[in-house]
Design a protein around this motif. Structure first.
Motif, PDB file in Angstrom:
ATOM      1  N   TRP A  19      29.980  10.733  42.288  1.00 13.45           N
ATOM      2  CA  TRP A  19      31.135  11.539  41.901  1.00 13.45           C
ATOM      3  C   TRP A  19      30.713  12.897  41.357  1.00 13.45           C
ATOM      4  O   TRP A  19      31.379  13.912  41.600  1.00 13.45           O
ATOM      5  CB  TRP A  19      31.968  10.804  40.847  1.00 13.45           C
ATOM      6  CG  TRP A  19      32.825   9.727  41.421  1.00 13.45           C
ATOM      7  CD1 TRP A  19      32.652   8.382  41.320  1.00 13.45           C
ATOM      8  CD2 TRP A  19      34.012   9.916  42.193  1.00 13.45           C
ATOM      9  NE1 TRP A  19      33.630   7.711  41.989  1.00 13.45           N
ATOM     10  CE2 TRP A  19      34.497   8.627  42.535  1.00 13.45           C
ATOM     11  CE3 TRP A  19      34.712  11.031  42.641  1.00 13.45           C
ATOM     12  CZ2 TRP A  19      35.636   8.435  43.293  1.00 13.45           C
ATOM     13  CZ3 TRP A  19      35.862  10.841  43.398  1.00 13.45           C
ATOM     14  CH2 TRP A  19      36.313   9.568  43.711  1.00 13.45           C
ATOM     15  N   SER A  63      31.783  16.337  43.142  1.00  5.38           N
ATOM     16  CA  SER A  63      32.838  16.998  42.364  1.00  5.38           C
ATOM     17  C   SER A  63      33.042  18.467  42.735  1.00  5.38           C
ATOM     18  O   SER A  63      34.196  18.922  42.765  1.00  5.38           O
ATOM     19  CB  SER A  63      32.563  16.858  40.863  1.00  5.38           C
ATOM     20  OG  SER A  63      31.326  17.469  40.523  1.00  5.38           O
ATOM     21  N   TYR A 104      32.899  19.900  45.662  1.00  6.57           N
ATOM     22  CA  TYR A 104      33.724  19.925  46.869  1.00  6.57           C
ATOM     23  C   TYR A 104      35.134  19.441  46.567  1.00  6.57           C
ATOM     24  O   TYR A 104      36.116  19.992  47.087  1.00  6.57           O
ATOM     25  CB  TYR A 104      33.106  19.055  47.960  1.00  6.57           C
ATOM     26  CG  TYR A 104      33.943  18.978  49.210  1.00  6.57           C
ATOM     27  CD1 TYR A 104      34.019  20.054  50.091  1.00  6.57           C
ATOM     28  CD2 TYR A 104      34.698  17.836  49.483  1.00  6.57           C
ATOM     29  CE1 TYR A 104      34.810  19.998  51.226  1.00  6.57           C
ATOM     30  CE2 TYR A 104      35.492  17.772  50.605  1.00  6.57           C
ATOM     31  CZ  TYR A 104      35.542  18.852  51.481  1.00  6.57           C
ATOM     32  OH  TYR A 104      36.334  18.795  52.587  1.00  6.57           O
ATOM     33  N   LEU A 105      35.259  18.407  45.722  1.00  2.65           N
ATOM     34  CA  LEU A 105      36.581  17.888  45.382  1.00  2.65           C
ATOM     35  C   LEU A 105      37.395  18.936  44.630  1.00  2.65           C
ATOM     36  O   LEU A 105      38.599  19.106  44.885  1.00  2.65           O
ATOM     37  CB  LEU A 105      36.436  16.617  44.533  1.00  2.65           C
ATOM     38  CG  LEU A 105      35.818  15.402  45.234  1.00  2.65           C
ATOM     39  CD1 LEU A 105      35.622  14.264  44.249  1.00  2.65           C
ATOM     40  CD2 LEU A 105      36.699  14.945  46.395  1.00  2.65           C
ATOM     41  N   ILE A 106      36.751  19.639  43.718  1.00  6.81           N
ATOM     42  CA  ILE A 106      37.436  20.692  42.967  1.00  6.81           C
ATOM     43  C   ILE A 106      37.842  21.831  43.897  1.00  6.81           C
ATOM     44  O   ILE A 106      38.945  22.371  43.815  1.00  6.81           O
ATOM     45  CB  ILE A 106      36.541  21.215  41.825  1.00  6.81           C
ATOM     46  CG1 ILE A 106      36.308  20.103  40.792  1.00  6.81           C
ATOM     47  CG2 ILE A 106      37.159  22.434  41.154  1.00  6.81           C
ATOM     48  CD1 ILE A 106      35.262  20.440  39.749  1.00  6.81           C
ATOM     49  N   TYR A 107      36.926  22.180  44.800  1.00  4.23           N
ATOM     50  CA  TYR A 107      37.224  23.233  45.786  1.00  4.23           C
ATOM     51  C   TYR A 107      38.427  22.849  46.638  1.00  4.23           C
ATOM     52  O   TYR A 107      39.334  23.660  46.872  1.00  4.23           O
ATOM     53  CB  TYR A 107      35.995  23.464  46.659  1.00  4.23           C
ATOM     54  CG  TYR A 107      36.234  24.358  47.853  1.00  4.23           C
ATOM     55  CD1 TYR A 107      36.138  25.745  47.730  1.00  4.23           C
ATOM     56  CD2 TYR A 107      36.551  23.823  49.099  1.00  4.23           C
ATOM     57  CE1 TYR A 107      36.361  26.569  48.817  1.00  4.23           C
ATOM     58  CE2 TYR A 107      36.776  24.638  50.190  1.00  4.23           C
ATOM     59  CZ  TYR A 107      36.676  26.010  50.043  1.00  4.23           C
ATOM     60  OH  TYR A 107      36.907  26.816  51.117  1.00  4.23           O
ATOM     61  N   SER A 108      38.454  21.595  47.108  1.00  4.96           N
ATOM     62  CA  SER A 108      39.563  21.134  47.949  1.00  4.96           C
ATOM     63  C   SER A 108      40.867  21.133  47.169  1.00  4.96           C
ATOM     64  O   SER A 108      41.926  21.494  47.710  1.00  4.96           O
ATOM     65  CB  SER A 108      39.270  19.730  48.480  1.00  4.96           C
ATOM     66  OG  SER A 108      38.110  19.724  49.281  1.00  4.96           O
ATOM     67  N   LEU A 109      40.797  20.726  45.911  1.00  4.96           N
ATOM     68  CA  LEU A 109      41.992  20.670  45.085  1.00  4.96           C
ATOM     69  C   LEU A 109      42.591  22.059  44.888  1.00  4.96           C
ATOM     70  O   LEU A 109      43.810  22.244  44.963  1.00  4.96           O
ATOM     71  CB  LEU A 109      41.655  20.041  43.727  1.00  4.96           C
ATOM     72  CG  LEU A 109      42.823  19.861  42.749  1.00  4.96           C
ATOM     73  CD1 LEU A 109      43.839  18.889  43.316  1.00  4.96           C
ATOM     74  CD2 LEU A 109      42.307  19.374  41.393  1.00  4.96           C
ATOM     75  N   ILE A 110      41.710  23.039  44.666  1.00  2.00           N
ATOM     76  CA  ILE A 110      42.183  24.396  44.376  1.00  2.00           C
ATOM     77  C   ILE A 110      42.600  25.130  45.638  1.00  2.00           C
ATOM     78  O   ILE A 110      43.655  25.770  45.687  1.00  2.00           O
ATOM     79  CB  ILE A 110      41.083  25.197  43.640  1.00  2.00           C
ATOM     80  CG1 ILE A 110      40.802  24.560  42.274  1.00  2.00           C
ATOM     81  CG2 ILE A 110      41.497  26.664  43.467  1.00  2.00           C
ATOM     82  CD1 ILE A 110      39.628  25.185  41.546  1.00  2.00           C
ATOM     83  N   PHE A 170      44.689  21.544  48.660  1.00  2.00           N
ATOM     84  CA  PHE A 170      45.872  20.811  48.229  1.00  2.00           C
ATOM     85  C   PHE A 170      46.830  21.696  47.433  1.00  2.00           C
ATOM     86  O   PHE A 170      48.054  21.555  47.566  1.00  2.00           O
ATOM     87  CB  PHE A 170      45.453  19.588  47.394  1.00  2.00           C
ATOM     88  CG  PHE A 170      44.761  18.531  48.189  1.00  2.00           C
ATOM     89  CD1 PHE A 170      45.463  17.738  49.087  1.00  2.00           C
ATOM     90  CD2 PHE A 170      43.393  18.340  48.070  1.00  2.00           C
ATOM     91  CE1 PHE A 170      44.823  16.772  49.835  1.00  2.00           C
ATOM     92  CE2 PHE A 170      42.744  17.379  48.814  1.00  2.00           C
ATOM     93  CZ  PHE A 170      43.456  16.589  49.699  1.00  2.00           C
ATOM     94  N   GLY A 171      46.288  22.598  46.627  1.00  2.00           N
ATOM     95  CA  GLY A 171      47.142  23.517  45.875  1.00  2.00           C
ATOM     96  C   GLY A 171      48.005  24.374  46.782  1.00  2.00           C
ATOM     97  O   GLY A 171      49.250  24.356  46.672  1.00  2.00           O
TER      98      GLY A 171
END
Length: 291
Positions: free
Chosen positions: A10, A14, A16-22, A25-26
């Protein structure tokens, strides 16, 4: 130990996950929110209209044109760029010297600005250009960007010129990975030189060709710069694309809510089309025993 590995996993994923979220998905959530409003990019308030934008888009002839033009570009661009990329890769692979130099030369158009290349082509195809003057001297008067078919072909040709070198790199790496002993064994088995490409090279190139084709199909769903500079989506709606339609609705007609609905429809069309294309390519590979 497993719990520790999970935490490390994780931790490393993280970013990449934060990048995808911002950045994925945002914007996706924001786009869906805008699609159910009639926001005009200026008003401080949002008026909710439900799914009216989607219903209007599904009945809009301009959106219909963007949908079908994508597949028209696909029929021109994908076969052309694939043949050129394979041809370049085979020729470069056969060289004994300066392979990298030639590959870099073919790759340079990919790095060039789409605006610049489109403006150069527009100048070359203008009515008073040396090209058209020479053609008219032999009785050929072609309105390159004024005819629906020729305009599609011009844009497709520019894209093929730009992406050939990039795809040739992928195919060349596939050619380099083929063991020479395979060709030697085939020669012993009586495979002729004229048959070698179709019976040996092409099947072993399937992974590289699969990647190249998926990338090429994907390009047709994001065409904007060349169309914007050369035709503006015309003549009529002959070269209108998804990206061009979204731009026109959002920044020319100031209908951001409607443009967001068109963008979401374009995303759905892209996802379904690429999924179907992937399945067809996989079935093609399995049918021929290449995978």
């Amino acid at each position: 130990m497993d719990q520790r590995n999970n935490k490390l996993g994780w931790l490393f994923t993280s970013p990449y996950l934060i990048y995808s979220l911002i950045f994925f998905f945002g914007p996706l959530i924001w786009s869906f929110f805008l699609s159910i409003t009639d926001w005009d990019l200026i008003a401080p308030t949002f008026n909710f209209v439900g799914f009216a934008n989607f219903m209007d888009a599904l009945q809009d002839s301009s959106v219909h044109a963007a949908f079908w033009n994508t597949y028209k570009f696909m029929m021109i661009f994908v076969p052309l760029v694939t043949v050129l990329a394979v041809g370049v890769a085979v020729l470069v692979h056969g060289l004994n010297r300066f392979k990298s130099l030639f590959l870099i030369g073919f790759f340079l158009p990919y790095l060039s600005s789409g605006v610049v290349s489109a403006l150069i082509v527009k100048g070359l195809l203008s009515y008073t250009s040396p090209v058209n003057v020479s053609l008219r001297s032999v009785g050929l008067d072609i309105n390159w960007l004024g005819s629906p078919f020729s305009a599609l072909c011009v844009v497709g040709a520019i894209l093929a010129w730009k992406f050939t070198g990039y795809y040739a790199l992928i195919i060349t790496s596939g050619l380099e990975s083929i063991d020479k002993e395979v060709y030697e064994a085939a020669a012993i088995d009586g495979v002729k030189d004229s048959q070698r490409f179709w019976r040996i090279t092409l099947p072993l190139l399937y992974p590289s060709l699969y990647t190249t084709l998926i990338l090429a199909f994907g390009v047709t769903f994001g065409i904007f710069t060349e169309v914007y500079q050369l035709t503006g989506g015309g003549p009529g709606h002959a070269t209108n694309t998804w990206q061009m339609e979204i731009f026109k609705q959002a920044f020319q007609n100031m209908q951001v809510g409607y443009a967001s609905a068109v963008a979401l429809l374009a995303s759905v069309a892209t996802f379904i089309s690429i999924f179907v294309i992937r399945k067809i390519l996989e079935m093609w590979g399995k049918r021929n025993g290449w995978v």
